[in-house]
Design an enzyme around this catalytic site. Sequence first.
Site, mmCIF file in Angstrom:
data_model
loop_
_atom_site.group_PDB
_atom_site.id
_atom_site.type_symbol
_atom_site.label_atom_id
_atom_site.label_comp_id
_atom_site.label_asym_id
_atom_site.label_seq_id
_atom_site.Cartn_x
_atom_site.Cartn_y
_atom_site.Cartn_z
ATOM 1 N N ASP A 1 -46.436 58.390 -28.134
ATOM 2 C CA ASP A 1 -47.422 59.470 -28.133
ATOM 3 C C ASP A 1 -48.043 59.615 -26.751
ATOM 4 O O ASP A 1 -48.087 58.661 -25.963
ATOM 5 C CB ASP A 1 -48.530 59.189 -29.150
ATOM 6 C CG ASP A 1 -48.023 59.220 -30.579
ATOM 7 O OD1 ASP A 1 -46.939 59.795 -30.805
ATOM 8 O OD2 ASP A 1 -48.686 58.654 -31.456
ATOM 9 N N LYS A 2 -48.538 60.793 -26.474
ATOM 10 C CA LYS A 2 -49.162 61.076 -25.179
ATOM 11 C C LYS A 2 -50.238 60.061 -24.838
ATOM 12 O O LYS A 2 -50.347 59.599 -23.700
ATOM 13 C CB LYS A 2 -49.758 62.491 -25.212
ATOM 14 C CG LYS A 2 -50.582 62.868 -23.990
ATOM 15 C CD LYS A 2 -51.197 64.246 -24.168
ATOM 16 C CE LYS A 2 -52.167 64.566 -23.031
ATOM 17 N NZ LYS A 2 -52.804 65.890 -23.201
#
Length: 375
Positions: free
Chosen positions: A153-154
Amino acid sequence: MAAPRWSASGPWIRGNGQGCGSLFTLVSKPFCAAAAASTAINAQRLAEKLRAQKREQDTKKEPVSTNAVQRRVQEIVRFTRQLQRVHPNVLAKALTRGILHQDKNLVVINKPYGLPVHGGPGVQLCITDVLPILAKMLHGHKAEPLHLCHRLDKETTGVMVLAWDKDMAHQVQELFRTRQVVKKAITVHVPMPSAGVVDIPIVEKEAQGQQQHHKMTLSPSYRMDDGKMVKVRRSRNAQVAVTQYQVLSSTLSSALVELQPITGIKHQLRVHLSFGLDCPILGDHKYSDWNRLAPQKLSVGTLKKLGLEQSKARYIPLHLHARQLILPALGSGKEELNLVCKLPRFFVHSLHRLRLEMPNEDQNENNEAKCLGAQ
């Protein structure tokens, strides 16, 4: 015999080569000098304009907080924005400084906080964009682009594996189905029991609220109805999701948890912790509440330890770190790869503020936290 009459354009058309050459020389030299002078003036004006814009941006900068924790959060936010605004070459160079392992098959990097892996709406720069540049920096200009083996995930930090060719990338992707990945997270509340397995399918649904949005959520096989256990018809889109967890350290209001995802469903750890154990990850503003997209609501005690007010909670980054990954021997290798990535600075400092102890193998990071706390 009358002398020939020359028009203004005569020497260009009918004059001999020598005449034309001398005329070109006479005309072109002043013209080039004027053009050069004009270019220099334009460049100077452009430089002055850029300097003025930079001064204007500097004056608009967010004021530096006198609170140490808020100041560090501001630094994280600024650093995150810079990573997406820098030139791809600058980002690739930054990634080379975070290489954890490199051989003829793989490159393992330390993924920074806030940097997307893939492009999308509003994404200016991502890791995928710089893989060709990173490969050339490591293996020269003729190097083929690196390939992603998995995604993070970012907001997640830590171990990220890249492969030099597609076949190796596919091989690693298959290994990830039975992978041994160890992640660490700081949770709000303490999981009960302190160790166990969450085996609840996950499905993506639309959340109804002031702002319509989609989230991953639990899709259990059973539910309670008037005190009785009732089997629920399983959604055809639900995916099997299994997470093993263990509490490493805890206080009354928070915990450091070690997580091992047995499956790899999107946002699996965040969903299992938040909706399965009622212990959302610190800084998880998406999954702390099902119906709302809003900053995470924290207790007064937790806010006090972090030195923050609730209005500033939106700046808290997601405290989820891919700390360790164990891969079996690949290619001609004879030994398994044990890839370890130390915790980011903001994570370590939060541990210290929340009075959460690090396990023995992380004592160096714990000592770093104590040093940070003394600043």
